[in-house]
Structures are given as C-alpha cells and as structure tokens.
Scaffold this active site. Sequence first.
Site, PDB file in Angstrom:
ATOM      1  N   LYS A   1       0.794  -1.008   0.084  1.00 41.68           N
ATOM      2  CA  LYS A   1      -0.020  -0.165  -0.148  1.00 41.68           C
ATOM      3  C   LYS A   1       0.902   1.375   0.010  1.00 41.68           C
ATOM      4  CE  LYS A   1      -3.875   1.893   2.780  1.00 41.68           C
ATOM      5  NZ  LYS A   1      -5.205   1.555   3.116  1.00 41.68           N
TER       6      LYS A   1
ATOM      7  N   HIS B   1       6.942   9.728  19.768  1.00 45.84           N
ATOM      8  CA  HIS B   1       7.454  10.321  21.174  1.00 45.84           C
ATOM      9  C   HIS B   1       6.454  11.270  21.613  1.00 45.84           C
ATOM     10  CE1 HIS B   1      11.265  11.323  23.643  1.00 45.84           C
ATOM     11  NE2 HIS B   1      10.375  10.331  24.167  1.00 45.84           N
TER      12      HIS B   1
ATOM     13  N   HIS C   1      14.397  21.393  18.347  1.00 48.30           N
ATOM     14  CA  HIS C   1      13.420  19.992  18.029  1.00 48.30           C
ATOM     15  C   HIS C   1      14.201  19.381  16.950  1.00 48.30           C
ATOM     16  CE1 HIS C   1      10.349  17.343  18.192  1.00 48.30           C
ATOM     17  NE2 HIS C   1       9.243  17.956  17.409  1.00 48.30           N
TER      18      HIS C   1
ATOM     19  N   MET D   1      24.186  21.663  21.175  1.00 48.84           N
ATOM     20  CA  MET D   1      23.021  20.812  20.430  1.00 48.84           C
ATOM     21  C   MET D   1      23.374  19.471  20.658  1.00 48.84           C
ATOM     22  SD  MET D   1      21.781  23.530  19.800  1.00 48.84           S
ATOM     23  CE  MET D   1      20.083  23.445  19.004  1.00 48.84           C
ATOM     24  N   GLY D   2      22.144  18.928  20.808  1.00 51.88           N
ATOM     25  CA  GLY D   2      22.269  17.188  21.299  1.00 51.88           C
ATOM     26  C   GLY D   2      22.468  16.777  22.525  1.00 51.88           C
ATOM     27  N   PHE D   3      22.340  17.960  23.185  1.00 54.51           N
ATOM     28  CA  PHE D   3      22.375  17.646  24.792  1.00 54.51           C
ATOM     29  C   PHE D   3      21.049  18.371  25.566  1.00 54.51           C
ATOM     30  CE2 PHE D   3      26.301  16.726  23.646  1.00 54.51           C
ATOM     31  CZ  PHE D   3      26.659  15.673  24.687  1.00 54.51           C
TER      32      PHE D   3
ATOM     33  N   HIS E   1      16.766  17.514  27.488  1.00 54.47           N
ATOM     34  CA  HIS E   1      15.699  16.969  26.778  1.00 54.47           C
ATOM     35  C   HIS E   1      14.608  17.291  27.743  1.00 54.47           C
ATOM     36  CE1 HIS E   1      12.566  14.120  25.299  1.00 54.47           C
ATOM     37  NE2 HIS E   1      13.386  14.507  23.963  1.00 54.47           N
TER      38      HIS E   1
ATOM     39  N   ARG F   1      16.931   6.254  23.749  1.00 49.92           N
ATOM     40  CA  ARG F   1      17.272   6.330  22.306  1.00 49.92           C
ATOM     41  C   ARG F   1      18.756   6.340  21.864  1.00 49.92           C
ATOM     42  NH1 ARG F   1      13.688  10.851  20.697  1.00 49.92           N
ATOM     43  NH2 ARG F   1      14.903  11.882  22.194  1.00 49.92           N
TER      44      ARG F   1
ATOM     45  N   ASP G   1      19.695  13.101  18.930  1.00 49.43           N
ATOM     46  CA  ASP G   1      20.376  13.709  18.071  1.00 49.43           C
ATOM     47  C   ASP G   1      21.903  13.866  18.101  1.00 49.43           C
ATOM     48  OD1 ASP G   1      17.906  14.499  16.549  1.00 49.43           O
ATOM     49  OD2 ASP G   1      17.660  16.135  17.869  1.00 49.43           O
TER      50      ASP G   1
ATOM     51  N   ARG H   1       9.079  10.223  11.859  1.00 49.40           N
ATOM     52  CA  ARG H   1       7.980  10.544  12.788  1.00 49.40           C
ATOM     53  C   ARG H   1       6.676  10.704  12.261  1.00 49.40           C
ATOM     54  NH1 ARG H   1       8.986  13.503  17.597  1.00 49.40           N
ATOM     55  NH2 ARG H   1      10.466  11.844  17.972  1.00 49.40           N
TER      56      ARG H   1
ATOM     57  N   ARG I   1      -7.769  24.720  23.185  1.00 47.18           N
ATOM     58  CA  ARG I   1      -7.581  26.136  23.156  1.00 47.18           C
ATOM     59  C   ARG I   1      -7.472  26.424  24.422  1.00 47.18           C
ATOM     60  NH1 ARG I   1      -8.039  31.413  24.513  1.00 47.18           N
ATOM     61  NH2 ARG I   1      -8.987  32.523  23.074  1.00 47.18           N
TER      62      ARG I   1
HETATM   63  N1  COA Z   1      23.342  23.133  26.126  1.00 49.10           N
HETATM   64  C1  COA Z   1      23.602  23.978  27.130  1.00 49.10           C
HETATM   65  N2  COA Z   1      22.758  24.285  28.178  1.00 49.10           N
HETATM   66  C2  COA Z   1      21.649  23.635  28.043  1.00 49.10           C
HETATM   67  C3  COA Z   1      21.199  22.840  27.183  1.00 49.10           C
HETATM   68  C4  COA Z   1      22.250  22.468  26.134  1.00 49.10           C
HETATM   69  N3  COA Z   1      21.799  21.735  25.124  1.00 49.10           N
HETATM   70  N4  COA Z   1      19.978  22.241  27.506  1.00 49.10           N
HETATM   71  C5  COA Z   1      19.623  22.786  28.289  1.00 49.10           C
HETATM   72  N5  COA Z   1      20.669  23.857  29.038  1.00 49.10           N
HETATM   73  C6  COA Z   1      20.626  24.369  30.238  1.00 49.10           C
HETATM   74  C7  COA Z   1      19.526  25.352  30.068  1.00 49.10           C
HETATM   75  O1  COA Z   1      19.931  26.605  29.809  1.00 49.10           O
HETATM   76  C8  COA Z   1      19.120  25.583  31.502  1.00 49.10           C
HETATM   77  O2  COA Z   1      20.073  26.368  32.210  1.00 49.10           O
HETATM   78  P1  COA Z   1      19.745  27.205  33.353  1.00 49.10           P
HETATM   79  O3  COA Z   1      18.972  26.392  34.405  1.00 49.10           O
HETATM   80  O4  COA Z   1      20.978  27.812  33.876  1.00 49.10           O
HETATM   81  O5  COA Z   1      18.613  28.232  32.904  1.00 49.10           O
HETATM   82  C9  COA Z   1      19.028  24.342  32.122  1.00 49.10           C
HETATM   83  O6  COA Z   1      20.242  23.533  31.283  1.00 49.10           O
HETATM   84  C10 COA Z   1      17.886  23.617  32.035  1.00 49.10           C
HETATM   85  O7  COA Z   1      17.341  23.439  30.650  1.00 49.10           O
HETATM   86  P2  COA Z   1      15.810  23.639  30.336  1.00 49.10           P
HETATM   87  O8  COA Z   1      15.989  24.927  29.515  1.00 49.10           O
HETATM   88  O9  COA Z   1      14.914  23.473  31.460  1.00 49.10           O
HETATM   89  O10 COA Z   1      15.450  22.453  29.634  1.00 49.10           O
HETATM   90  P3  COA Z   1      14.261  22.297  28.545  1.00 49.10           P
HETATM   91  O11 COA Z   1      13.485  21.045  29.090  1.00 49.10           O
HETATM   92  O12 COA Z   1      13.387  23.763  28.694  1.00 49.10           O
HETATM   93  O13 COA Z   1      14.898  22.335  27.354  1.00 49.10           O
HETATM   94  C11 COA Z   1      15.816  21.477  25.179  1.00 49.10           C
HETATM   95  C12 COA Z   1      15.000  21.177  26.718  1.00 49.10           C
HETATM   96  C13 COA Z   1      15.926  20.252  24.384  1.00 49.10           C
HETATM   97  C14 COA Z   1      14.911  22.331  24.355  1.00 49.10           C
HETATM   98  C15 COA Z   1      17.126  21.970  25.878  1.00 49.10           C
HETATM   99  O14 COA Z   1      17.953  21.013  26.475  1.00 49.10           O
HETATM  100  C16 COA Z   1      17.893  22.289  24.261  1.00 49.10           C
HETATM  101  O15 COA Z   1      17.792  23.317  23.805  1.00 49.10           O
HETATM  102  N6  COA Z   1      18.791  21.554  23.841  1.00 49.10           N
HETATM  103  C17 COA Z   1      19.552  21.807  22.817  1.00 49.10           C
HETATM  104  C18 COA Z   1      18.828  21.477  21.502  1.00 49.10           C
HETATM  105  C19 COA Z   1      18.397  19.915  21.038  1.00 49.10           C
HETATM  106  O16 COA Z   1      19.578  19.221  21.072  1.00 49.10           O
HETATM  107  N7  COA Z   1      17.477  19.553  20.665  1.00 49.10           N
HETATM  108  C20 COA Z   1      17.123  18.326  20.313  1.00 49.10           C
HETATM  109  C21 COA Z   1      15.988  17.867  21.481  1.00 49.10           C
HETATM  110  S1  COA Z   1      15.554  15.886  21.378  1.00 49.10           S
END
Ligand code: COA
Length: 355
Positions: free
Chosen positions: A69, A175, A210, A245-247, A249, A258, A297, A322, A341
């Site tokens: 399909k 997810h 994201h 980036m890459g850290f 969640h 994962r 990531d 996804r 809403r």
């Molecule tokens: N590098 C550096 N610092 C980071 C970070 C990163 N990748 N991710 C989070 N932090 C810091 C935040 O600045 C925050 O610091 P503070 O307490 O001094 O303000 C603390 O860690 C907590 O993070 P928070 O912003 O509350 O996490 P969140 O749940 O809102 O955000 C993400 C989650 C994924 C948006 C965030 O970790 C991020 O932007 N990561 C990088 C982008 C990425 O890899 N995205 C793919 C996700 S699968």
Amino acid sequence: MSEIEVPRGLTGVIVDSTAIATTDQAGNLVYRGYRTVDLARKYSFGEIAYLVVYGDLPTRSQYLEFEEKLLSMSHLEEKYVRVIQLLRESNVLSSMRTITSALHLDGTEMLDQLLQIAAKFPVIASDSYRIYMGRDRVHASDLDLSRRVYHLSTGKDDPEKAKALEKILIMYMEHEFNASTFALRVAASTGTDPASAINAALSTLKGPLHGGANSEILSYLLKFKNENEGIEFVRKRLESKQLVMGFGHRVYKTKDPRAQFIKEELRKLIGDTLRFRIADAIESYMWEQKTLPANLDFYGAFYLNEVGIDEPLYTPLFAVARVFGWVAHYMEQYSNNKLIRPLSKYVGKVDRQVL
Ligand code: COA
C-alpha cells in the site's frame, strides 16, 4: 470555569491521554506497550510503523499488504516534481512543507489520506535534495520501506546500510506529545485536513530546539581531531552561555534511552575509534559540567553520517520516520476530539483611551 495556571513551556503538564507511546517508570520509550529498543532489535521499520499506526504488530500478510500500500501510494506526480524544480529550495524540510501543502490526496478515508503523505515523504525529500544538488532523481521501487528510504536518500540500493538506517528511523518514529506532535494535535483538534495538520507538525519539527538540532550537531562534531578539541569547543560554548546542540531533553533528564541504543549501534559500526571516543568524551564532559544527557540527535548525527546520509537529509529523515507517529496522533485526536484552546495570562497595557 476556574482558571488553572501551568508552568511555562507546559513543563511537566499532562494535557491529554494517548495510547500510542510513553516513557515508562524505568525511563524506556514504549510504543503501544512494547519497549522501543526491544522492537528495534527484532522488527523492521515498516512493521513498527504498522504497530504505531494500527496499535498491534502485523501478521506477515498484513505487513506485506501495508508495504504494498505504501509503495503504491509513494508515487509523486510530475506537477509536484516541477514545483520542486522551479523552487530549487536549499532547505529540504522547507521544500517538503511546500509540497505537502500542495498535495491533492485521493479518496475520502482519513487514514488513507494520511498514509499517502507518509508514503510520499521519502520521495519528496529525495527529489528536493537531489534536484537542489543538480543530481538525477532516484526511482526506487523496493518493497521494503527502509530499503526504499535508504535508496532514495543515497541513490544506492544497499540492504545492509538500509538495515542500519532503520534502527535510527525506529527511534525517531514516535514520542508522545513532543512539540511537533502537539502542534499537529492542536491543528487536528480544529478539524483541519490531514495535509494541513501534518504541515503544522513539519514546520514545528524544523526548529533547532526540536528536529533541526541533528543538522547543527554534525557541523561541529566532524571538525575535532581529538577528545581535547571537542571538550574545549564545548567548554567555550558553555562559558559563553550558548547551547550545545544534542544535549538536554524535556523528558529525559538523566538518560535518553534512544541515544544510548544508537550509541551502541554506532559502536558496532565503527568500533572504539577516535571519532567514537570524541563523542563519548563530550558526553561525559556535558554530564560532569551541566548534568545534561546526550539526546538522540547527538549520537544520531554521528550515526547518520556513518551510514552514508548527507547532512541536509538528517532532519527530513527524522520527518520521514516521525510522520507515522503524526498519522497515529491525527487519528487518535480525530476519534475523540476536543478543541485544544488554552488561555493566556494577559500582561499587556490596560484601560488605554482611544483619543
Ligand atoms: N546546552 C547547554 N545548556 C543547556 C542545554 C544545552 N543543550 N540544554 C539545556 N541547557 C541548560 C538550560 O540553559 C538551563 O540552564 P539554566 O537552569 O541555567 O537556565 C538548564 O540546562 C535546564 O534546561 P531547560 O531549558 O529547563 O530544559 P528544557 O527542558 O526547557 O529544554 C531542550 C530542553 C531540548 C529544548 C534543551 O535541552 C535544548 O535546547 N537542547 C539543545 C537542542 C537539542 O539538542 N534539541 C534536540 C532535543 S531531542
């Protein structure tokens, strides 16, 4: 109606129920009741897509019917190819968004319309990338979904590499209420059509916080010649308050299952090489400095590179996987709909006079 205040970013808030995916008490990602890493060791991308969409693993004949399909729905009419050629958009995900909004979907069955979009995604991504790069289009008719995706993405029919690619596609597939899926559910809750709802999801996935993260990671990861260079780069970024980036969640605060699965798959591919050790050293450093775990990531960018995927296709391939989660969520929202809403807390000016 009493008002409820919730944390910004809806952190920790359950906004609705779902039977599609969750993270269990032990921190494992679960699709339809099965641990994702267990599924990935035994089943194919197509079988797991079936599970996510329909709720149960397919029998052999259901699986074959599903693959057939999707293959039959994957054809992209010439008029859309002409739009891709005309635009020659450098960002593949932007091109996917444009074509998705233009798609004329056959039939009235909601699920069929959604599956047509899912089936066409690998072709739209491939055509968009290859036309932009000035390469010939790839026409892949492999019945196996991951093999077709690999063929379309690389121009090579390589069953072994396709098997490797499917591991990460499975991890990317679903997810629960991640940002793009939530955007889709908000759109679906208004009663909008499948293509519009999937476009809301695609547009949301594109953001660097994201899905867009995986593309940014590789640009710096491949530069390092040893562990110290990697750590120094990360140290400087943290010092200047930039994101690595890459850290991090929203759900996984200590370990992304994962990422750990793909890390082990990466080790199987490249062994304990310098590149692997650099990634490992950065992961340990980020944990020591910020208690932030590597997310999918981070190892995913390395992994896709090793499997032979070009970087501009990283986020599009995330969407190719996804989209099956989005299909399931659209159906779930549709089958028991309630308009999403929320309210906002007004902090603007008040009582201004119009003179
Ligand atoms: N590098 C550096 N610092 C980071 C970070 C990163 N990748 N991710 C989070 N932090 C810091 C935040 O600045 C925050 O610091 P503070 O307490 O001094 O303000 C603390 O860690 C907590 O993070 P928070 O912003 O509350 O996490 P969140 O749940 O809102 O955000 C993400 C989650 C994924 C948006 C965030 O970790 C991020 O932007 N990561 C990088 C982008 C990425 O890899 N995205 C793919 C996700 S699968």
